[in-house]
Design a protein around this motif. Structure first.
Motif, PDB file in Angstrom:
ATOM      1  N   TYR B  36       0.844  -1.185   0.000  1.00  0.00           N
ATOM      2  CA  TYR B  36       0.000   0.000   0.000  1.00  0.00           C
ATOM      3  C   TYR B  36       0.882   1.239   0.000  1.00  0.00           C
ATOM      4  O   TYR B  36       2.005   1.228   0.510  1.00  0.00           O
ATOM      5  CB  TYR B  36      -0.885   0.041   1.254  1.00  0.00           C
ATOM      6  N   GLN B  38       0.757   5.520   1.001  1.00  0.00           N
ATOM      7  CA  GLN B  38       0.017   6.544   1.731  1.00  0.00           C
ATOM      8  C   GLN B  38       0.677   7.899   1.526  1.00  0.00           C
ATOM      9  O   GLN B  38       1.831   8.093   1.905  1.00  0.00           O
ATOM     10  CB  GLN B  38      -0.038   6.212   3.214  1.00  0.00           C
ATOM     11  N   GLY B  41      -1.308  12.590   5.307  1.00  0.00           N
ATOM     12  CA  GLY B  41      -2.645  12.972   5.748  1.00  0.00           C
ATOM     13  C   GLY B  41      -3.777  12.270   5.033  1.00  0.00           C
ATOM     14  O   GLY B  41      -4.942  12.685   5.161  1.00  0.00           O
ATOM     15  N   GLN B  42      -3.478  11.217   4.306  1.00  0.00           N
ATOM     16  CA  GLN B  42      -4.518  10.525   3.554  1.00  0.00           C
ATOM     17  C   GLN B  42      -4.575   9.048   3.911  1.00  0.00           C
ATOM     18  O   GLN B  42      -3.726   8.534   4.635  1.00  0.00           O
ATOM     19  CB  GLN B  42      -4.275  10.690   2.053  1.00  0.00           C
ATOM     20  N   GLY B  43      -5.591   8.377   3.394  1.00  0.00           N
ATOM     21  CA  GLY B  43      -5.700   6.953   3.607  1.00  0.00           C
ATOM     22  C   GLY B  43      -4.710   6.185   2.753  1.00  0.00           C
ATOM     23  O   GLY B  43      -3.892   6.765   2.052  1.00  0.00           O
ATOM     24  N   LEU B  44      -4.798   4.856   2.839  1.00  0.00           N
ATOM     25  CA  LEU B  44      -3.881   3.993   2.098  1.00  0.00           C
ATOM     26  C   LEU B  44      -4.508   3.536   0.791  1.00  0.00           C
ATOM     27  O   LEU B  44      -5.700   3.219   0.736  1.00  0.00           O
ATOM     28  CB  LEU B  44      -3.520   2.760   2.939  1.00  0.00           C
ATOM     29  N   GLU B  88       4.694   7.286   1.895  1.00  0.00           N
ATOM     30  CA  GLU B  88       5.055   6.186   2.784  1.00  0.00           C
ATOM     31  C   GLU B  88       4.460   4.899   2.222  1.00  0.00           C
ATOM     32  O   GLU B  88       3.306   4.880   1.793  1.00  0.00           O
ATOM     33  CB  GLU B  88       4.557   6.433   4.208  1.00  0.00           C
TER      34      GLU B  88
END
Lengths: 111, 113
Positions: B36, B38, B41-44, B88
Motif C-alpha cells: 500500500y 500513503q 494525511g490521507q488513507g492507504l 510512505e
C-alpha cells in the motif's frame, strides 16, 4: 462502485472528553469492517474488526470501543480520551479476496 | 504469529533512479501479500497484491513486486522514480483470520530532484 467515508477528518479534543468517529461504506453489503490507528513511525495497529452487525472483536485492550449499529456503519468511541489516544485513525472494509480499502482517515489530537 | 518487517524506515532516491523497498514476512503457509502507499494525511491506496501464481506481480503507477518464498520476501520495485512517488509505503500480509492484515512499520520514500 464501493466507497468508504469517515468523519470528521480532523478533531482536537481535551483530555477526558468523549469521542465518536464514524465510518460508512457504500456499494457493498455485509462487509468486514476495521478500525486501525496509525502512530508516527509505528505502522498501522488493528484496533477493532467486525464481521457483521453487533459483532465486534477487539485486538488490543485500550480506552476505546467500537460499535456496528448498521450493516455498513462502523463507529469508534471513547467515554474519556487520554493523551495517548492521539493519532490517525483509519476505517477500512475488506473484499472477498482479503484486500483492504481505506477511508481518508481522521486525525485526532488530544490536548 | 504473523509479522512483517520493513527494514528501511527512510529511503531517499534521485528522480529517475530505480527503487527497491524491502519487505520480509513471517508466516507458516503461503501468504497473501500486499503493498500500500500513503500520501501525507490521507488513507492507504493498494498498489499491488500477490495471492498465487506468477511470483512477479504488476501494480499501479509502474510498480512491481516479486514474491520469493525461499527468502520470505516481497520487495517492491520501480525502474524509474518520479517526484510524485514520494510517500510512505506499507507491506502487509493477510492472516486469513477474519481477513485481518498485519502491516509493516512502513518506509518513507523521499525523491530528490
Amino acid at each position: 462502485s464501493q466507497t468508504i467515508h469517515q468523519w470528521p477528518a480532523t478533531l482536537v479534543q481535551p483530555v477526558g472528553s468523549p469521542l465518536s468517529l464514524e465510518c460508512t461504506v457504500e456499494g457493498t453489503s455485509n462487509p468486514n469492517l476495521y478500525w486501525y490507528r496509525q502512530a508516527a513511525g509505528r505502522g498501522l495497529q488493528l484496533l477493532f474488526y467486525s464481521v457483521g452487525i453487533g459483532q465486534i472483536s477487539s485486538e488490543v485492550p485500550q480506552n476505546l470501543s467500537a460499535s456496528r449499529p448498521q450493516d455498513r456503519q462502523f463507529i469508534l468511541s471513547s467515554k474519556k480520551l487520554l493523551l495517548s489516544d492521539s493519532g490517525f485513525y483509519l476505517c477500512a472494509w475488506s473484499s472477498s479476496t482479503g484486500e483492504l480499502f481505506f477511508g481518508e482517515g481522521s486525525r485526532l489530537t488530544v490536548l | 504469529a504473523q509479522s512483517v518487517t520493513q527494514p528501511d524506515i527512510h529511503i531517499t532516491v534521485s528522480e529517475g533512479a530505480s527503487l527497491e523497498l524491502r519487505c520480509n514476512y513471517s508466516y507458516g503457509a503461503t501468504p497473501y501479500l500486499f503493498w500500500y502507499v500513503q500520501s501525507p494525511g490521507q488513507g492507504l491506496q493498494l498498489l499491488l497484491k500477490y495471492f498465487s501464481g506468477d511470483t512477479l506481480v504488476q501494480g499501479i503507477k509502474g510498480f512491481e513486486a516479486e514474491f520469493k518464498r525461499s527468502q520470505s520476501s516481497f520487495n517492491l520495485r520501480k525502474p524509474s522514480v518520479h517526484w510524485s512517488d514520494a510517500a510512505e509505503y506499507f507491506c502487509a500480509v493477510d492472516t486469513t483470520d477474519g481477513n485481518k492484515l498485519v502491516f509493516g512499520a512502513g518506509t518513507i520514500l523521499r525523491v530528490k530532484s
